[in-house]
Design a protein around this motif. Structure first.
Motif, mmCIF file in Angstrom:
data_model
loop_
_atom_site.group_PDB
_atom_site.id
_atom_site.type_symbol
_atom_site.label_atom_id
_atom_site.label_comp_id
_atom_site.label_asym_id
_atom_site.label_seq_id
_atom_site.Cartn_x
_atom_site.Cartn_y
_atom_site.Cartn_z
ATOM 1 N N ILE A 132 41.157 27.219 30.560
ATOM 2 C CA ILE A 132 41.088 25.813 30.146
ATOM 3 C C ILE A 132 39.901 25.116 30.803
ATOM 4 N N THR A 133 39.602 25.446 32.054
ATOM 5 C CA THR A 133 38.484 24.815 32.756
ATOM 6 C C THR A 133 37.350 25.803 33.028
ATOM 7 N N GLY A 134 37.255 26.860 32.222
ATOM 8 C CA GLY A 134 36.127 27.781 32.298
ATOM 9 C C GLY A 134 36.207 28.842 33.365
ATOM 10 N N MET A 135 37.348 28.987 34.009
ATOM 11 C CA MET A 135 37.502 30.036 35.018
ATOM 12 C C MET A 135 37.907 31.343 34.331
ATOM 13 N N THR A 136 37.610 32.445 34.995
ATOM 14 C CA THR A 136 37.991 33.760 34.470
ATOM 15 C C THR A 136 38.661 34.563 35.585
ATOM 16 N N ILE A 137 39.372 35.604 35.186
ATOM 17 C CA ILE A 137 40.020 36.478 36.162
ATOM 18 C C ILE A 137 39.833 37.925 35.739
ATOM 19 N N ARG A 138 39.675 38.797 36.721
ATOM 20 C CA ARG A 138 39.603 40.237 36.467
ATOM 21 C C ARG A 138 40.207 40.962 37.661
ATOM 22 N N GLU A 139 40.553 42.223 37.441
ATOM 23 C CA GLU A 139 41.124 43.041 38.506
ATOM 24 C C GLU A 139 40.116 44.115 38.868
ATOM 25 N N THR A 140 39.774 44.220 40.156
ATOM 26 C CA THR A 140 38.720 45.146 40.593
ATOM 27 C C THR A 140 39.155 46.052 41.737
ATOM 28 N N GLY A 141 40.448 46.128 41.998
ATOM 29 C CA GLY A 141 40.933 46.954 43.104
ATOM 30 C C GLY A 141 40.779 48.441 42.828
ATOM 31 N N VAL A 142 41.020 49.241 43.849
ATOM 32 C CA VAL A 142 40.987 50.700 43.754
ATOM 33 C C VAL A 142 42.431 51.184 43.690
ATOM 34 N N PHE A 143 42.769 51.872 42.598
ATOM 35 C CA PHE A 143 44.126 52.363 42.432
ATOM 36 C C PHE A 143 44.508 53.242 43.625
ATOM 37 N N GLY A 144 45.670 52.987 44.181
ATOM 38 C CA GLY A 144 46.129 53.715 45.355
ATOM 39 C C GLY A 144 45.845 52.979 46.660
ATOM 40 N N GLU A 145 44.957 51.964 46.589
ATOM 41 C CA GLU A 145 44.608 51.204 47.790
ATOM 42 C C GLU A 145 45.023 49.742 47.709
ATOM 43 N N GLY A 146 45.432 49.287 46.536
ATOM 44 C CA GLY A 146 45.860 47.897 46.386
ATOM 45 C C GLY A 146 45.156 47.203 45.240
ATOM 46 N N ALA A 147 45.751 46.101 44.817
ATOM 47 C CA ALA A 147 45.162 45.287 43.750
ATOM 48 C C ALA A 147 44.174 44.296 44.352
ATOM 49 N N ARG A 148 43.185 43.925 43.558
ATOM 50 C CA ARG A 148 42.200 42.915 43.964
ATOM 51 C C ARG A 148 41.864 42.102 42.722
ATOM 52 N N PHE A 149 42.381 40.887 42.683
ATOM 53 C CA PHE A 149 42.085 39.986 41.574
ATOM 54 C C PHE A 149 40.966 39.051 41.993
ATOM 55 N N GLU A 150 40.023 38.833 41.076
ATOM 56 C CA GLU A 150 38.896 37.942 41.327
ATOM 57 C C GLU A 150 38.928 36.816 40.305
ATOM 58 N N VAL A 151 39.074 35.599 40.807
ATOM 59 C CA VAL A 151 39.049 34.412 39.955
ATOM 60 C C VAL A 151 37.676 33.773 40.124
ATOM 61 N N ARG A 152 36.884 33.770 39.045
ATOM 62 C CA ARG A 152 35.544 33.160 39.100
ATOM 63 C C ARG A 152 35.647 31.706 38.680
ATOM 64 N N VAL A 153 35.195 30.825 39.593
ATOM 65 C CA VAL A 153 35.194 29.389 39.346
ATOM 66 C C VAL A 153 33.737 28.982 39.133
ATOM 67 N N PRO A 154 33.395 28.486 37.935
ATOM 68 C CA PRO A 154 31.992 28.135 37.678
ATOM 69 C C PRO A 154 31.539 26.935 38.508
ATOM 70 N N GLY A 155 30.233 26.864 38.732
ATOM 71 C CA GLY A 155 29.645 25.732 39.438
ATOM 72 C C GLY A 155 30.111 24.422 38.821
ATOM 73 N N GLY A 156 30.396 23.444 39.665
ATOM 74 C CA GLY A 156 30.916 22.164 39.203
ATOM 75 C C GLY A 156 32.434 22.152 39.139
ATOM 76 N N GLY A 157 33.047 23.329 39.186
ATOM 77 C CA GLY A 157 34.505 23.422 39.114
ATOM 78 C C GLY A 157 35.140 23.640 40.475
ATOM 79 N N TRP A 158 34.342 23.551 41.526
ATOM 80 C CA TRP A 158 34.876 23.729 42.884
ATOM 81 C C TRP A 158 34.100 22.852 43.846
ATOM 82 N N ARG A 159 34.752 22.534 44.944
ATOM 83 C CA ARG A 159 34.105 21.748 46.011
ATOM 84 C C ARG A 159 34.854 21.997 47.310
ATOM 85 N N GLU A 160 34.162 21.708 48.408
ATOM 86 C CA GLU A 160 34.768 21.809 49.728
ATOM 87 C C GLU A 160 34.792 20.420 50.321
ATOM 88 N N GLU A 161 35.956 19.991 50.718
ATOM 89 C CA GLU A 161 36.085 18.635 51.283
ATOM 90 C C GLU A 161 35.785 18.647 52.762
#
Length: 161
Positions: A132-161
């Protein structure tokens, strides 16, 4: 009966997506709330600082589903870690566990509405909420070692307070 209940819940959640305007939200808070609601034995570590993301109000379901799926499908998960890294203007939020991981042939299929082995449509809904806000998700883990999900937040969609 349980499958019908899950279908009804999915339909309700899917219907509610995009109804309310996106807002700035703190993933660290949403992750801690989700872990508390699930009453988990695994250690959930959050290293996101003061990160805020501009997302649909249903984004809490993203973190809830990632944690719940790790526990439900990851085997003997003892730790779930959330962290982030900047890449140019974008930011990636990582969700990693020490479970069994996802077989290579299923890494894309787990996000499909028709994926047959999942309870309900959790990761499909996760992908749709993020989109809905342009973010994407993918799984990049190594089978047998654990899952690793990556959520990509495009520029302008994140900030640090």
């Amino acid at each position: 009966v349980e499958e019908i209940r899950k279908q009804v819940e999915f339909s309700r959640d899917y219907q509610d997506m995009g109804v309310a305007a996106p807002a700035w939200q703190r993933p660290a808070d949403l992750i801690r709330e989700s872990a508390a609601e699930l009453g988990l034995p695994p250690d959930v570590r959050v290293d996101l600082g003061d990160l805020e993301i501009y997302a649909d109000p249903m984004v809490k379901k993203v973190f809830y589903n990632l944690i719940d799926n790790a526990v439900r499908h990851g085997g003997k998960v003892t730790e779930i870690r959330f962290s982030c890294a900047k890449s140019g203007q974008d930011l990636t939020i990582f969700c990693e566990d020490d479970g069994t991981g996802i077989p290579d042939g299923e890494k894309e299929a787990i996000f499909r509405k028709t994926y047959k082995r999942r309870y309900g449509h959790g990761l499909f809904l996760v992908s749709e909420i993020l989109g809905i806000t342009g973010m994407t998700i993918r799984e990049t883990g190594v089978f047998g070692e654990g899952a690793r999900f990556e959520v990509r937040v495009p520029g302008g969609g994140w900030r640090e307070e």
